[in-house]
Scaffold this active site. Structure first.
Site, mmCIF file in Angstrom:
data_model
loop_
_atom_site.group_PDB
_atom_site.id
_atom_site.type_symbol
_atom_site.label_atom_id
_atom_site.label_comp_id
_atom_site.label_asym_id
_atom_site.label_seq_id
_atom_site.Cartn_x
_atom_site.Cartn_y
_atom_site.Cartn_z
ATOM 1 N N GLN A 186 0.867 -1.194 0.047
ATOM 2 C CA GLN A 186 0.233 0.132 0.110
ATOM 3 C C GLN A 186 0.888 1.390 0.012
ATOM 4 O OE1 GLN A 186 -3.197 0.043 -0.251
ATOM 5 N NE2 GLN A 186 -3.858 -2.280 0.115
ATOM 6 N N TYR A 214 -6.868 -12.782 -1.702
ATOM 7 C CA TYR A 214 -5.839 -11.957 -2.381
ATOM 8 C C TYR A 214 -5.222 -11.304 -1.042
ATOM 9 C CZ TYR A 214 -9.579 -11.714 -5.773
ATOM 10 O OH TYR A 214 -10.534 -12.271 -7.049
ATOM 11 N N ASN A 219 -1.023 -7.802 4.946
ATOM 12 C CA ASN A 219 -1.259 -6.184 5.524
ATOM 13 C C ASN A 219 -2.534 -6.159 6.236
ATOM 14 O OD1 ASN A 219 -1.081 -3.279 4.924
ATOM 15 N ND2 ASN A 219 -2.947 -3.304 4.028
ATOM 16 N N GLU A 235 -3.174 -16.427 -1.397
ATOM 17 C CA GLU A 235 -2.631 -15.510 -2.273
ATOM 18 C C GLU A 235 -1.823 -16.134 -3.318
ATOM 19 O OE1 GLU A 235 -0.839 -12.554 -4.306
ATOM 20 O OE2 GLU A 235 -2.248 -12.038 -2.657
ATOM 21 N N ASP A 297 -9.716 -8.438 -1.106
ATOM 22 C CA ASP A 297 -9.296 -6.993 -1.309
ATOM 23 C C ASP A 297 -8.653 -7.305 -2.878
ATOM 24 O OD1 ASP A 297 -7.880 -4.754 -1.805
ATOM 25 O OD2 ASP A 297 -6.322 -5.141 -0.236
ATOM 26 N N CYS A 322 -10.268 -1.130 -4.785
ATOM 27 C CA CYS A 322 -9.388 0.019 -5.210
ATOM 28 C C CYS A 322 -10.027 0.399 -6.504
ATOM 29 C CB CYS A 322 -7.816 -0.577 -5.480
ATOM 30 S SG CYS A 322 -7.894 -1.871 -6.794
ATOM 31 N N GLU A 356 -10.102 4.552 -2.667
ATOM 32 C CA GLU A 356 -10.062 3.235 -2.042
ATOM 33 C C GLU A 356 -11.454 3.146 -1.114
ATOM 34 O OE1 GLU A 356 -7.123 -0.240 -1.690
ATOM 35 O OE2 GLU A 356 -6.942 1.573 -2.638
#
Length: 365
Positions: A186, A214, A219, A235, A297, A322, A356
């Site tokens: 990020q 994801y 994070n 992921e 995400d 996003c 976002e």
């Protein structure tokens, strides 16, 4: 972000205009009024990259305006970057200018920094890097207190390390994150902290286990883990998985199972369409988890139709997006089965049209 749009005096006005536009796109889904999280108006970016332009003895960082790819615009000051990058840029530029070995066929410079000031610079070349380059790069790294990575075609030379370590204060605890060079992170640390805390606040009353798609380098995973019994985080990118595994261990988090699967593969596994050997590493069968909540995400393309249908089976959906356009498209389907309980807008990218978004969806009892 074109620097021509940078105007701190108008930041609040620009944010209000962007907020109105995004709320207009999402207003038809029964969402409550959005919580709007602003960014610092300067010094917010932890990453920056520039082309390097050579003209005789001069060497400049340059960017290019849209529609004018052949006209370099020298960048003498980059006020949207964090203080560490702003301070480092002219010092590095001067060192590169006076060092023939480091500047020879140098094409691009990339900066990655953290709130703690841990910084890495990637230098990209149109030539093979040899031992002479390495000696000069080692001296540069020592002088500037940075890590350096040199790249050329099919070559990567690491001076010190190829990552930085970030520390984010979240819900009264500092979380350590390893962030690898050229992997996704990020870019706006201050807003990222607020995004994570928003997700944690809405996760706190939810019960059972969590499925995360994801997950990147963890994070959101790390702070969310304290609010669930067990977490299955997925992921596809190998570098992100490697970072996430280090991050889990470094932060002493033991209730997360990290699985290398694409979202489409997770959907196939949840639907019983395929068996994956990677799921055999779970402490118990996937069906035995109380997966009441899913956190997504996704990339800018949003959720594909099969994944959208799969997440609709969960009582609670936490969705960070996003791209408001693809979020709106996904919400047109998700709100057939779920109600939007919370909406937040996070200004990760000031002075641009990007916003976002965070959405909590609940299936009516």
């Amino acid at each position: 972000m074109p620097l021509s749009t940078f105007d701190p005096d108008r930041y609040r006005e620009l944010l209000a205009n962007k907020t109105a536009r995004v709320q207009g796109m999402l207003g038809g889904f029964g969402a409550p009024d959005a919580e709007v999280i602003p960014s610092p108006d300067t010094g917010f970016r932890m990453r920056a990259e520039f082309r390097i332009w050579h003209d005789g003895d001069s060497l400049d960082y340059v960017m290019f305006r849209r529609g004018e790819p052949g006209t370099p615009v020298p960048v003498h000051h980059f006020p949207i970057a964090c203080e560490r990058i702003q301070a480092l840029m002219p010092v590095l530029q001067a060192r590169l200018r006076q060092d023939p070995e480091l500047r020879h066929k140098l094409f691009q410079a990339e900066f990655l920094s953290t709130l703690a000031g841990d910084t890495l610079v990637t230098l990209v070349y149109h030539r093979r890097l040899d031992s002479a380059w390495r000696l000069r790069a080692e001296a540069l790294a020592g002088e500037l207190d940075i890590a350096v990575v040199g790249r050329s075609r099919k070559q990567k030379e690491v001076i010190g390390r190829d990552f930085v370590t970030e520390q984010l204060p979240i819900e009264g605890r500092n979380y350590r994150y390893r962030q690898y060079e050229q992997a996704f992170t990020q870019p706006n640390a201050a807003v990222n902290i607020r995004m994570i805390e928003w997700a944690c606040r809405h996760a706190k009353p939810l019960a059972g286990d969590l499925l995360e798609l994801y997950c990147g380098n963890g994070n959101f995973t790390l702070p969310l883990a304290r609010h669930f019994e067990q977490v299955i985080a997925t992921e596809l990118a190998k570098t992100s998985i490697r970072a996430a595994q280090w991050n889990l261990e470094a932060n002493g988090i033991g209730n997360v199972q990290m699985i290398r699967l694409a979202a489409e593969e997770v959907t196939q596994a949840m639907n019983g369409e395929r068996e994956f050997r990677r799921l055999a590493d779970l402490p118990r069968p996937l069906a035995d988890y109380q997966l009441n909540t899913v956190f997504v995400d996704p990339p800018r393309a949003g959720l594909d139709p099969a994944t959208t249908a799969m997440v609709q089976r969960f009582p609670s959906i936490l969705y960070v997006s996003c791209n408001p356009e693809t979020l709106a498209a996904n919400l047109s389907e998700l709100t057939r089965t779920h109600r939007v309980e919370a909406l937040a807008l996070f200004d990760q990218f000031p002075y641009t049209d990007h916003m976002e978004c965070g959405v909590l969806l609940q299936r009516p009892a």
